[in-house]
Design a protein around this motif. Structure first.
Motif, short mmCIF file in Angstrom:
data_model
loop_
_atom_site.label_atom_id
_atom_site.label_comp_id
_atom_site.label_asym_id
_atom_site.label_seq_id
_atom_site.Cartn_x
_atom_site.Cartn_y
_atom_site.Cartn_z
N LEU A 230 0.59 -1.31 0.12
CA LEU A 230 0.03 0.06 -0.05
C LEU A 230 0.86 1.19 -0.11
O LEU A 230 1.95 1.21 0.66
CB LEU A 230 -0.93 0.07 1.24
CG LEU A 230 -1.79 -1.02 1.55
CD1 LEU A 230 -2.53 -0.98 2.74
CD2 LEU A 230 -3.01 -0.86 0.23
N GLU B 273 1.53 5.14 1.21
CA GLU B 273 1.13 5.75 2.27
C GLU B 273 0.05 6.68 2.15
O GLU B 273 -0.89 6.86 3.20
CB GLU B 273 2.26 6.93 2.43
CG GLU B 273 3.56 6.29 2.99
CD GLU B 273 3.73 5.53 4.15
OE1 GLU B 273 3.12 5.78 4.99
OE2 GLU B 273 4.18 4.43 4.26
N LYS C 180 -2.66 3.81 2.73
CA LYS C 180 -2.72 3.61 4.14
C LYS C 180 -3.56 4.74 4.91
O LYS C 180 -4.57 4.33 5.91
CB LYS C 180 -1.34 3.55 4.80
CG LYS C 180 -0.70 2.40 4.15
CD LYS C 180 0.91 2.21 4.85
CE LYS C 180 1.64 1.13 4.32
NZ LYS C 180 3.02 1.26 4.69
N LYS C 181 -3.17 5.96 4.66
CA LYS C 181 -3.95 7.01 5.21
C LYS C 181 -5.38 6.98 5.26
O LYS C 181 -6.28 7.28 5.97
CB LYS C 181 -3.30 8.50 4.52
CG LYS C 181 -3.94 9.70 5.35
CD LYS C 181 -3.41 10.90 4.75
CE LYS C 181 -4.03 12.19 5.37
NZ LYS C 181 -3.64 13.29 4.60
N LYS D 239 -7.10 4.21 7.24
CA LYS D 239 -7.08 4.75 8.53
C LYS D 239 -8.47 5.78 8.71
O LYS D 239 -9.00 5.57 9.84
CB LYS D 239 -5.85 5.15 9.15
CG LYS D 239 -4.76 4.31 9.26
CD LYS D 239 -3.63 4.69 9.70
CE LYS D 239 -2.28 3.69 9.76
NZ LYS D 239 -1.22 4.31 9.98
#
Length: 87
Positions: free
Chosen positions: A74, A76, A79-80, A83
């Motif tokens: 993934l 960044e 991922k952000k 989340k």
């Protein structure tokens, strides 16, 4: 009237599994389309009945299992966003 049963696995993305939609896949008699509902869990199996045009007395039943395909990596940014969504 007779029928043939085969089983196949189809790789699905997280987006497809969460949002649902139309899926197209190959079958012994050509491409077929079917709809999966939103919020479908990995491993769910759908029976898909296909009439064989060359023999209307024979029906193909495909047991289609949905397999969650995850990316190898993934970014960044991805991922952000995951989340943020709480996934």
């Amino acid at each position: 009237f007779s029928h043939q049963i085969i089983s196949i696995n189809i790789n699905m993305s997280i987006e497809q599994m969460l949002l649902g939609g139309e899926v197209e896949t190959d079958s012994p008699i050509g491409k077929i389309k079917f709809v999966i509902p939103p919020m479908t869990l990995p491993g769910k199996m759908f029976p898909v009945r296909v009439n064989q045009s060359n023999n209307p007395n024979q029906q193909l039943i495909m047991h289609v299992r949905l397999v969650l395909k995850l990316p190898n990596e993934l970014t960044e940014e991805q991922k952000k966003k995951i989340k943020e969504l709480g996934l």
